[in-house]
Scaffold this motif. Structure first.
Motif, mmCIF file in Angstrom:
data_model
loop_
_atom_site.group_PDB
_atom_site.id
_atom_site.type_symbol
_atom_site.label_atom_id
_atom_site.label_comp_id
_atom_site.label_asym_id
_atom_site.label_seq_id
_atom_site.Cartn_x
_atom_site.Cartn_y
_atom_site.Cartn_z
ATOM 1 N N ARG A 1 -4.104 12.306 -0.551
ATOM 2 C CA ARG A 1 -3.998 13.387 -1.542
ATOM 3 C C ARG A 1 -4.619 12.963 -2.869
ATOM 4 N NH1 ARG A 1 1.389 14.900 -2.922
ATOM 5 N NH2 ARG A 1 0.301 16.063 -4.531
ATOM 6 N N LEU A 2 -4.400 11.689 -3.224
ATOM 7 C CA LEU A 2 -4.976 11.195 -4.484
ATOM 8 C C LEU A 2 -6.482 11.324 -4.432
ATOM 9 C CD1 LEU A 2 -4.588 9.596 -7.202
ATOM 10 C CD2 LEU A 2 -4.968 7.542 -5.874
ATOM 11 N N ARG A 3 -7.055 10.918 -3.283
ATOM 12 C CA ARG A 3 -8.507 10.974 -3.160
ATOM 13 C C ARG A 3 -9.007 12.401 -3.211
ATOM 14 N NH1 ARG A 3 -8.117 7.029 0.918
ATOM 15 N NH2 ARG A 3 -7.945 5.148 -0.326
ATOM 16 N N THR B 1 0.844 -1.192 0.000
ATOM 17 C CA THR B 1 0.000 0.000 0.000
ATOM 18 C C THR B 1 0.876 1.238 0.000
ATOM 19 O OG1 THR B 1 -1.041 -1.300 1.701
ATOM 20 C CG2 THR B 1 -2.173 0.712 1.015
ATOM 21 N N PRO B 2 0.564 2.206 -0.867
ATOM 22 C CA PRO B 2 1.321 3.457 -0.815
ATOM 23 C C PRO B 2 1.011 4.208 0.480
ATOM 24 C CG PRO B 2 -0.413 3.569 -2.473
ATOM 25 C CD PRO B 2 -0.427 2.195 -1.926
ATOM 26 N N ARG C 1 -8.874 13.688 -6.600
ATOM 27 C CA ARG C 1 -9.917 13.140 -7.452
ATOM 28 C C ARG C 1 -11.251 13.819 -7.209
ATOM 29 N NH1 ARG C 1 -9.154 7.086 -6.145
ATOM 30 N NH2 ARG C 1 -11.281 6.845 -6.903
ATOM 31 N N PHE D 1 -18.600 2.987 -16.481
ATOM 32 C CA PHE D 1 -17.751 2.064 -15.729
ATOM 33 C C PHE D 1 -16.592 1.557 -16.595
ATOM 34 C CE2 PHE D 1 -16.529 -2.185 -14.466
ATOM 35 C CZ PHE D 1 -16.186 -1.987 -13.149
ATOM 36 N N LEU E 1 -0.223 9.990 0.761
ATOM 37 C CA LEU E 1 -0.301 10.047 -0.704
ATOM 38 C C LEU E 1 -1.682 9.620 -1.174
ATOM 39 C CD1 LEU E 1 1.753 10.861 -2.772
ATOM 40 C CD2 LEU E 1 2.327 8.484 -3.120
ATOM 41 N N LEU E 2 -2.194 8.556 -0.550
ATOM 42 C CA LEU E 2 -3.530 8.076 -0.912
ATOM 43 C C LEU E 2 -4.576 9.138 -0.625
ATOM 44 C CD1 LEU E 2 -3.704 4.349 0.143
ATOM 45 C CD2 LEU E 2 -3.911 5.344 -2.132
ATOM 46 N N ARG F 1 -8.892 2.606 -20.091
ATOM 47 C CA ARG F 1 -7.639 3.374 -20.041
ATOM 48 C C ARG F 1 -6.943 3.324 -21.395
ATOM 49 N NH1 ARG F 1 -5.153 3.630 -15.195
ATOM 50 N NH2 ARG F 1 -3.446 4.572 -16.328
ATOM 51 N N ARG G 1 -14.019 4.373 -17.243
ATOM 52 C CA ARG G 1 -13.327 4.953 -16.121
ATOM 53 C C ARG G 1 -12.532 3.934 -15.315
ATOM 54 N NH1 ARG G 1 -13.074 9.849 -14.104
ATOM 55 N NH2 ARG G 1 -12.324 9.908 -11.964
ATOM 56 N N TYR G 2 -13.034 2.726 -15.259
ATOM 57 C CA TYR G 2 -12.410 1.787 -14.331
ATOM 58 C C TYR G 2 -11.694 0.616 -14.967
ATOM 59 C CZ TYR G 2 -14.667 4.422 -10.707
ATOM 60 O OH TYR G 2 -15.030 5.438 -9.887
ATOM 61 N N THR G 3 -11.952 0.296 -16.223
ATOM 62 C CA THR G 3 -11.309 -0.900 -16.767
ATOM 63 C C THR G 3 -10.023 -0.556 -17.508
ATOM 64 O OG1 THR G 3 -12.429 -0.827 -18.882
ATOM 65 C CG2 THR G 3 -13.551 -1.988 -17.105
ATOM 66 N N ARG H 1 -9.855 13.356 -24.619
ATOM 67 C CA ARG H 1 -10.468 14.189 -23.595
ATOM 68 C C ARG H 1 -11.975 14.086 -23.632
ATOM 69 N NH1 ARG H 1 -6.915 19.596 -22.953
ATOM 70 N NH2 ARG H 1 -4.945 18.520 -23.142
#
Lengths: 402, 342
Positions: free
Chosen positions: B15-17, B7-8, B20, B199, B12-13, B208, B202-204, B283
């Motif tokens: 901040r990522l959240r 786990t990072p 987001r 979904f 950091l986690l 990406r 954004r998530y798979t 984009r």
């Protein structure tokens, strides 16, 4: 410049001579173009598309266009960065001719040697500020480098350990042949940096692309750690087997808008989560690689586009450290970087070697190869012309082999 | 799912959240599209007496549902900087095949449905393969596929409208959950399609790859992405959603038409781009598409509800408002991130 148009059209872009009805006077255009080029010592067929000439010739035509349009002051921004040494000579000769004609030239370059040869006065910029302006007589390479770095510099080159032996071959390339290169055979051992040096157009970059499954070759084989690649293997296959490729163009390999950690995990999404890669896992994979190459600032959430060129290059290298490969292939790892970033990137490559990876560096700048390679291969016109250990080699001896 | 990775660090986690959520909120509120929607909504709420009634709001949703299904596939395609010009023709042939099999040849469901959606998906696959393997721009392949689909429709229908359709299609297009007065099924279908699209994007991993390939094909290829396969999959997805939209639209109109409705193509691209998904690829996304659809629906429906407007002027006004909205969007987007290159 518009490559598909003819040389003459490019020379007269935006100010074409007109005939009576406002149509283009092709005859005058062609004739004038031919004559003007001849006056400056270039005889080209001006009716051929510009793209049929080499990059060096295209560069010359671009300069001539500026001259023909009556420019008294010419700004040349990194005019030689894509040229072969012979083409550079041609361009420098042209610059001298223009100076004698009484024109002023601002020559922007990071090739110090060229600057010293071309300029009467040299201004050094660092981080957007002017450091100093000196005349050519006062300037030496060392003093310029010191000004650029803002500190006295000790020579970057470290003594090479020529007693190394490489018991294990990691990458073996056998008789690789395609349209732009042929019969390319070489190997890279564990803990060895092999440099391939050649002028632009020698085919060495395409060899790198072929090894990585990005350029189709007709025959030959690539063997990584005793594992022969199938014919027509894909890039994905090469990555999975343990090849890493740092391209000559950072702009092309990185997504500038995306965060550093996202750029690092790009090639590894399959290994992070087959269907749904979790962001937390991506961050966990990417974060430890950042300090290993010393990206500044080391914030994994920072977009890559906000980093300097050198730091972007470090991200391009860091990406492969997430799941360590066996062999690194780096094309022009130091292109367009300032002296400080250059030596830092080369130090990273040397460290990778010391950690037991195989490293293949491909470059058109002899300095890069000489500074980092244990063994040097010289390519010219698609063939390997020489292979030797990096002992007592210098720029001259390399360039003479081309 | 248990993570196999370390786990990072917690900070950091966190901040990522924060990045987001705050990033998403900030993006939404600074998004000119959202304000365009709000302004249009307030304007029509004041100008048109019946605009804000629950019945009319439901109307808007039903009106944009078909577009939403088309738009889900189109969002994938535009994110890849490609285009699919065949969706309207694809929808028409899908509807016609379903109606022909069910009514003229009397096959029971689910055969007409499967055949129809299968054809739509296959047409997308054909566009995809010909674009990817032969490197023909999708603009051309989908144009050709559009002709193929149109030709098939004409051949099957012999130019006649089929007015009897399968109960499945009727249920999807004009059914209501809980009988008369219930919630329209078509809206549910649209929402499910959009959510699945969201979904996936954004998530798979595949999602990406779509963004990566759209932002820079070379970068994606250098990372080992099979960009050809991404292109084929995306055009196939768009073919499937076009087919689904065709069936649903047939159910809404209770007939299969022998001509494609050309409005579908323009409206779909218009709505998706209006939402903020770039034609240049990389984009945008499903949220933007939803906003674009709502703007589009509000505009169309609102103009219907202002009695003073000459109905023959509606198309003209829609066009003008669209153009202005697009310009406003670009100006605002440009402010946030100006390109300093001259």
């Amino acid at each position: 410049m518009i490559p598909p148009l003819t040389v003459a059209e490019n020379l007269f872009l935006g100010r074409q001579p007109l005939a009576r009805w406002g149509t283009i006077d092709w005859q005058t255009m062609t004739q004038t173009a031919q004559e003007e080029l001849h006056k400056l010592g270039f005889d080209l067929n001006v009716q051929l598309p510009l793209e049929q000439y080499s990059l060096g010739t295209q560069q010359v035509v671009e300069v001539l266009r500026a001259i023909l349009s009556g420019a008294r002051v010419l700004v040349m921004d990194e005019p030689t960065s894509a040229l072969s040494p012979a083409e550079v000579e041609g361009l420098i000769a042209l610059v001298h001719t223009l100076r004698e004609q009484g024109r002023s030239i601002i020559y922007i370059s990071h090739f110090l040697e060229e600057v010293v040869r071309v300029a009467d006065r040299i201004t050094v910029l660092r981080n957007g500020d002017k450091v100093a302006t000196v005349s050519r007589e006062e300037a030496t390479m060392d003093s310029l480098i010191a000004m650029i770095l803002g500190r006295e510099m000790t020579r970057a080159k470290e003594p090479l350990d020529t007693t190394r032996t490489y018991e294990q071959t990691l990458l073996q390339v056998n008789r690789l042949t395609a349209d732009v290169f042929s019969d390319i055979t070489f190997s890279v051992g564990r803990g060895e940096v092999v440099g391939i040096y050649g002028a632009i157009g020698a085919g060495h970059f395409d060899v790198a692309r072929a090894i990585f499954g990005l350029y189709q070759f007709d025959s030959g084989e690539v063997i990584l750690d005793e594992d022969p690649f199938p014919p027509d293997f894909s890039t994905r296959y090469a990555i999975r087997r343990g090849l890493a490729y740092v391209t000559e163009s950072r702009r092309k390999s990185l997504l500038m808008d995306e965060a550093i950690f996202r750029n690092i995990t790009m090639p590894h999404l399959e290994r992070i989560g087959r269907l749904v890669p979790r962001r937390e896992d991506e961050l966990a994979v990417a974060t430890p690689t950042i300090p290993r190459v010393n990206v500044q600032p080391p914030d994994p959430l920072n977009p890559v586009g906000k980093l300097s060129g050198g730091n972007q290059q470090k991200v391009a290298i860091a990406r492969w450290l997430a799941f360590p490969p066996k062999v690194f292939v780096a094309s022009e790892p130091t292109r367009g970087m300032d002296v400080g970033a250059k030596s830092e990137v080369l130090a990273i490559l040397r460290r990778l070697r010391d950690e037991g990876y195989g490293v293949l560096v491909i470059a058109s700048e002899p300095e890069t190869i000489l500074a980092v390679a244990d063994r040097v291969i010289v390519m010219s016109r698609g063939h390997i012309v020489s292979e030797m250990n990096n002992e007592n080699l210098d720029k001259d001896s390399l360039m003479r082999l081309l | 799912m248990n993570s196999t990775f370390e786990t990072p660090s917690a900070s950091l986690l966190a901040r990522l959240r924060r990045l987001r959520t705050s990033g998403r909120l900030r993006r939404l509120t600074t998004l000119a599209q959202v304000w365009t929607l709000v302004v249009l909504f307030i304007f029509f709420g004041l100008a048109a007496p019946n605009f804000l009634t629950p019945r009319n709001l439901e109307n808007i949703l039903r009106q944009i549902s078909t577009l939403a299904i088309f738009g889900t596939g189109m969002t994938f395609v535009l994110l890849l900087a490609e285009i699919d010009l065949s969706i309207a023709a694809n929808a028409a042939v899908t509807a016609m095949i379903s109606a022909h099999l069910y009514t003229n040849l009397e096959y029971p469901e689910p055969i007409p449905m499967i055949a129809a959606l299968g054809t739509a998906t296959l047409l997308g696959l054909i566009s995809g393969i010909s674009s990817a393997r032969f490197r023909i721009p999708s603009f051309m392949t989908t144009l050709a596929v559009s002709l193929i689909a149109g030709g098939l429709t004409t051949y099957i229908s012999k130019g006649r409208v089929i007015t009897k359709i399968s109960p499945w299609a009727a249920f999807l297009g004009s059914g209501r959950i809980g009988g008369e007065g219930g919630f329209p099924v078509i809206v549910v279908v649209a929402v499910i399609t959009l959510v699945i699209g969201y979904f996936v994007l954004r998530y798979t991993r595949f999602g990406r790859y779509v963004y990566m390939t759209g932002a820079s094909k070379t970068a994606a290829r250098l990372a080992g992405v099979n960009t050809n396969r991404v292109l084929i999959m995306v055009l196939t997805i768009c073919g499937f959603t076009a087919g689904l939209a065709g069936v649903v639209s047939m159910g809404r109109l209770h007939s299969a038409q022998p001509d494609a409705a050309p409005g579908f193509l323009i409206d779909t691209i218009g709505a998706v781009v209006l939402g903020g998904t770039s034609l240049m690829g990389g984009r945008g996304g499903m949220i933007q598409t939803v906003i674009g659809l709502l703007i589009y629906g509000t505009l169309r429906n609102g103009l219907d509800n202002i009695p003073q407007i000459d109905i023959y002027l509606k198309e003209f006004i829609t066009g003008v408002v669209l153009l202005v909205a697009l310009m406003v969007n670009t100006v605002f987007a440009g402010k946030a991130e100006r390109d300093r290159t001259l």
